[in-house]
Design a protein around this motif. Structure first.
Motif, PDB file in Angstrom:
ATOM      1  N   GLY A 127      -0.226  13.982  12.173  1.00 44.42           N
ATOM      2  CA  GLY A 127       0.967  15.423  12.174  1.00 44.42           C
ATOM      3  C   GLY A 127       1.602  15.131  10.411  1.00 44.42           C
ATOM      4  O   GLY A 127       1.028  14.203   9.825  1.00 44.42           O
ATOM      5  N   PRO A 128       1.829  16.231  10.727  1.00 44.06           N
ATOM      6  CA  PRO A 128       2.942  16.631   9.221  1.00 44.06           C
ATOM      7  C   PRO A 128       4.439  15.301   9.058  1.00 44.06           C
ATOM      8  O   PRO A 128       4.671  15.043   8.100  1.00 44.06           O
ATOM      9  CB  PRO A 128       3.770  17.743   9.474  1.00 44.06           C
ATOM     10  N   ASP A 129       4.550  14.604  10.337  1.00 46.67           N
ATOM     11  CA  ASP A 129       5.544  13.525   9.946  1.00 46.67           C
ATOM     12  C   ASP A 129       5.532  13.109   9.728  1.00 46.67           C
ATOM     13  O   ASP A 129       5.837  11.650   9.471  1.00 46.67           O
ATOM     14  CB  ASP A 129       6.250  13.635  11.077  1.00 46.67           C
ATOM     15  N   ASP A 130       3.458  12.955   9.648  1.00 41.71           N
ATOM     16  CA  ASP A 130       3.427  10.925   9.364  1.00 41.71           C
ATOM     17  C   ASP A 130       2.803  10.927   8.255  1.00 41.71           C
ATOM     18  O   ASP A 130       2.086  11.302   7.615  1.00 41.71           O
ATOM     19  CB  ASP A 130       1.577  10.856  10.337  1.00 41.71           C
ATOM     20  N   THR A 131       3.898   9.952   7.494  1.00 44.62           N
ATOM     21  CA  THR A 131       3.126   9.835   5.708  1.00 44.62           C
ATOM     22  C   THR A 131       3.180   8.425   6.068  1.00 44.62           C
ATOM     23  O   THR A 131       3.114   7.425   6.863  1.00 44.62           O
ATOM     24  CB  THR A 131       4.056  10.002   5.086  1.00 44.62           C
ATOM     25  N   GLU A 132       2.138   7.865   4.604  1.00 45.08           N
ATOM     26  CA  GLU A 132       1.971   6.720   4.710  1.00 45.08           C
ATOM     27  C   GLU A 132       3.445   5.228   4.738  1.00 45.08           C
ATOM     28  O   GLU A 132       3.238   4.383   4.840  1.00 45.08           O
ATOM     29  CB  GLU A 132       1.462   6.498   3.597  1.00 45.08           C
ATOM     30  N   GLY A 133       4.137   6.670   4.041  1.00 41.46           N
ATOM     31  CA  GLY A 133       5.088   5.274   3.094  1.00 41.46           C
ATOM     32  C   GLY A 133       6.187   5.154   4.620  1.00 41.46           C
ATOM     33  O   GLY A 133       6.696   4.157   5.019  1.00 41.46           O
ATOM     34  N   LYS A 134       6.010   6.423   5.556  1.00 36.83           N
ATOM     35  CA  LYS A 134       6.885   5.868   7.013  1.00 36.83           C
ATOM     36  C   LYS A 134       6.427   4.741   7.650  1.00 36.83           C
ATOM     37  O   LYS A 134       7.371   4.365   8.479  1.00 36.83           O
ATOM     38  CB  LYS A 134       6.656   7.665   8.208  1.00 36.83           C
ATOM     39  N   HIS A 135       5.365   4.340   8.403  1.00 34.79           N
ATOM     40  CA  HIS A 135       4.511   3.561   8.552  1.00 34.79           C
ATOM     41  C   HIS A 135       4.468   2.103   7.916  1.00 34.79           C
ATOM     42  O   HIS A 135       4.440   1.384   8.949  1.00 34.79           O
ATOM     43  CB  HIS A 135       2.944   4.372   9.566  1.00 34.79           C
ATOM     44  N   LEU A 136       4.625   2.250   6.839  1.00 33.81           N
ATOM     45  CA  LEU A 136       5.204   1.079   6.220  1.00 33.81           C
ATOM     46  C   LEU A 136       5.996   0.550   6.420  1.00 33.81           C
ATOM     47  O   LEU A 136       6.114  -0.538   6.340  1.00 33.81           O
ATOM     48  CB  LEU A 136       4.635   1.482   4.682  1.00 33.81           C
ATOM     49  N   ASP A 137       6.628   1.941   6.594  1.00 33.22           N
ATOM     50  CA  ASP A 137       8.488   1.413   6.429  1.00 33.22           C
ATOM     51  C   ASP A 137       8.094   0.616   7.831  1.00 33.22           C
ATOM     52  O   ASP A 137       9.408  -0.257   8.344  1.00 33.22           O
ATOM     53  CB  ASP A 137       9.520   2.365   6.361  1.00 33.22           C
TER      54      ASP A 137
END
Length: 221
Positions: A127-137
């Protein structure tokens, strides 16, 4: 590898079962890519991401051990489970262990330790809130704290895996000094297609197993 991770995993025993062995379990020499993916998904997984295994570093000498275990040789039929879910009546979901217990031999690995090098991609369900940086963190935070959705295992549930994040900038532990052909190894199951088993020709180079990426011509059915 912009969003790659490295995870150190170890355990007293492991069994990455060869699918061609139907009766007695025999482990591959090295952790399979699908087993490595399962460990990462136990720590962090969402439909928005897909883990891709790049390398598996073998840190301990490859040792086999023969053991005998008591296993349950039956399971509750799927139609009974579906009927119970529909009716809410679980009285028929009974499996008497004493009537289904059997002793089986297995050839397993002992005292294993690996480094899993992997990265992830966003899927079409992001979704629009799913970024690579978010999931990596999220993954790094959970791995540092030892958090997981379920206990990761080394091939089978009887063999739990210990895990520790290797921080960015830290050196990768030295792999064993061994180079050899490992034969055809299970790469993964085609979960998005016909659920066929996918294989690749595995080779250990100075203790490192290079894993072909999805779509590679090295992957065969």
């Amino acid at each position: 590898m912009s969003y790659g991770i490295r995870l150190n995993v170890s355990g007293d025993r492991a069994c990455f079962t060869r699918p061609e062995m139907k009766v007695e379990r025999v482990s591959y020499d090295v952790m399979t890519p699908s087993a490595a993916r399962g460990i990462l998904e136990a720590i962090h997984w969402k439909p928005a991401i897909r883990w891709i295994i790049d390398e598996i570093h073998v840190l301990e000498p490859i040792r086999f051990q023969s053991i005998r275990r008591n296993e349950v040789g039956a399971k509750v039929p799927v139609n009974k489970i579906r009927a119970a879910m529909k009716s809410g009546d679980v009285s028929d979901l009974v499996l008497v262990v004493e009537d289904n217990r059997q002793q089986r031999a297995a050839t397993v690995l002992s005292n294993v330790e690996y480094v899993i090098a992997a990265h992830f991609e966003l899927t079409g369900k992001a979704g629009p809130d799913d970024t690579e940086g978010k999931h990596l963190d999220i993954f790094n935070r959970r791995a540092r704290r030892g958090q997981c959705f379920h206990q990761p295992c080394l091939g089978t549930r009887e063999f739990p895996a210990r895990f520790e994040l290797i921080e960015p900038g830290e050196p990768t532990p030295v792999a064993i000094d061994e180079t050899r052909d490992l034969g055809f190894m299970l790469w993964d199951i085609d979960h998005g297609g016909d659920r066929a088993s996918l294989f690749f020709r595995a080779r250990l180079e100075n203790g490192v197993l290079m894993v072909p990426p999805p779509g590679s011509p090295e992957i065969r059915r």
